[in-house]
Design a protein around this motif. Structure first.
Motif, PDB file in Angstrom:
ATOM      1  N   ARG A   1      16.748  -1.007  72.683  1.00  0.00           N
ATOM      2  CA  ARG A   1      15.647  -1.172  73.850  1.00  0.00           C
ATOM      3  C   ARG A   1      14.963  -2.410  73.493  1.00  0.00           C
TER       4      ARG A   1
ATOM      5  N   TYR B   1      28.138   5.628  77.203  1.00  0.00           N
ATOM      6  CA  TYR B   1      26.881   5.055  77.251  1.00  0.00           C
ATOM      7  C   TYR B   1      26.317   5.262  78.381  1.00  0.00           C
ATOM      8  N   SER B   2      24.794   5.383  78.271  1.00  0.00           N
ATOM      9  CA  SER B   2      24.047   5.521  79.352  1.00  0.00           C
ATOM     10  C   SER B   2      22.775   5.063  79.234  1.00  0.00           C
ATOM     11  N   ALA B   3      21.856   4.747  80.261  1.00  0.00           N
ATOM     12  CA  ALA B   3      20.396   4.495  79.797  1.00  0.00           C
ATOM     13  C   ALA B   3      19.428   5.314  80.538  1.00  0.00           C
TER      14      ALA B   3
ATOM     15  N   GLN C   1      21.095   3.411  69.684  1.00  0.00           N
ATOM     16  CA  GLN C   1      20.105   3.324  70.578  1.00  0.00           C
ATOM     17  C   GLN C   1      19.637   2.156  70.620  1.00  0.00           C
TER      18      GLN C   1
ATOM     19  N   ARG D   1      16.200  -3.307  80.992  1.00  0.00           N
ATOM     20  CA  ARG D   1      15.816  -1.921  80.948  1.00  0.00           C
ATOM     21  C   ARG D   1      17.025  -1.389  81.103  1.00  0.00           C
ATOM     22  N   PHE D   2      18.111  -1.898  81.482  1.00  0.00           N
ATOM     23  CA  PHE D   2      19.634  -1.486  81.707  1.00  0.00           C
ATOM     24  C   PHE D   2      19.728  -0.523  82.840  1.00  0.00           C
ATOM     25  N   THR D   3      19.166  -0.996  83.869  1.00  0.00           N
ATOM     26  CA  THR D   3      19.200  -0.165  85.179  1.00  0.00           C
ATOM     27  C   THR D   3      20.545  -0.212  85.949  1.00  0.00           C
TER      28      THR D   3
ATOM     29  N   LEU E   1      19.114   2.043  75.989  1.00  0.00           N
ATOM     30  CA  LEU E   1      20.594   2.198  76.005  1.00  0.00           C
ATOM     31  C   LEU E   1      21.034   3.080  74.892  1.00  0.00           C
ATOM     32  N   THR E   2      21.743   3.940  75.260  1.00  0.00           N
ATOM     33  CA  THR E   2      22.539   4.856  74.164  1.00  0.00           C
ATOM     34  C   THR E   2      24.015   4.901  74.257  1.00  0.00           C
TER      35      THR E   2
END
Length: 206
Positions: free
Chosen positions: A189, A72-74, A187, A46-48, A79-80
């Motif tokens: 997931r 990039y961020s989540a 994106q 979940r890219f935390t 993930l974007t």
């Protein structure tokens, strides 16, 4: 004589069931036996940890140059990655245990959503966004799967893409990740890297 009609009916039923079973078996394909035999080998699906201190990050980022051209961020497990500058690529990766997977067949998959456009400055790299799987032995590249799936460019809503690859018998480094080599937004997931039955043929899919 009274029981004969029932006997005939039973024989017809058995014959029909036999033909149905034969037909079902004849329609089986090699991929019917292609199944996962292990758990998901990727961590932090979940890219935390993207924004955690560097030693705690399970996903690493690498770009074409030090000049920041992507952000990039989540959020909520998504993930974007978005291009903001002129450099051609960025990749977000992690490195599972290569030696344990040497010689195995693996499936690397994720759900992706694409809103990609041609880069502002043309470059010689393969255009698009999606899956990257790389293996090395003694510093030499022995496997390089780059965007070997459809779709990997243009505008597409969420869908699952995957590659099934036979790992080299000898490798000491494995990298699984997501590469962005276009303009616009990629994106991702639900990433997964799983060992598959040896009967699996290597292929890409969507």
């Amino acid at each position: 004589m009274i029981g004969r009609p029932h006997s005939n009916t039973l024989q017809l039923c058995i014959a029909g069931l036999f033909l149905f079973t034969l037909s079902s078996c004849s329609e089986r394909t090699p991929e019917d036996n292609c199944r996962a035999v292990g758990d998901n080998l990727l961590q932090d699906t979940r890219f935390t940890t993207l924004a955690a201190p560097r030693p705690q990050r399970l996903w690493k980022s690498s770009a074409h140059s030090a000049q920041p051209s992507f952000i990039y961020s989540a959020q909520d497990g998504v993930l974007t990655i978005e291009q903001k500058g002129t450099e051609p690529w960025i990749i977000i990766t992690q490195s599972p245990d290569a030696e344990k997977l040497a010689g195995a067949v693996v499936e690397f998959s994720a759900e992706i959503k694409l809103d990609l456009i041609p880069p502002e400055i043309a470059h010689g790299f393969k255009q698009g966004g999606g899956l990257r799987l790389l293996a090395r032995h003694s510093g030499q590249i022995v496997l390089n799967s780059l965007l070997d799936h459809q779709p990997h460019d243009g505008i597409h809503d969420w869908q699952t893409v995957k590659v099934v690859m036979a790992m080299p018998a000898t490798m000491d480094y494995l990298q699984a990740g997501f590469i962005h080599q276009s303009g616009g937004v990629l994106q991702v997931r639900n990433p997964s890297l799983r060992q598959m039955a040896q009967s699996c043929a290597t292929h890409s899919d969507h």
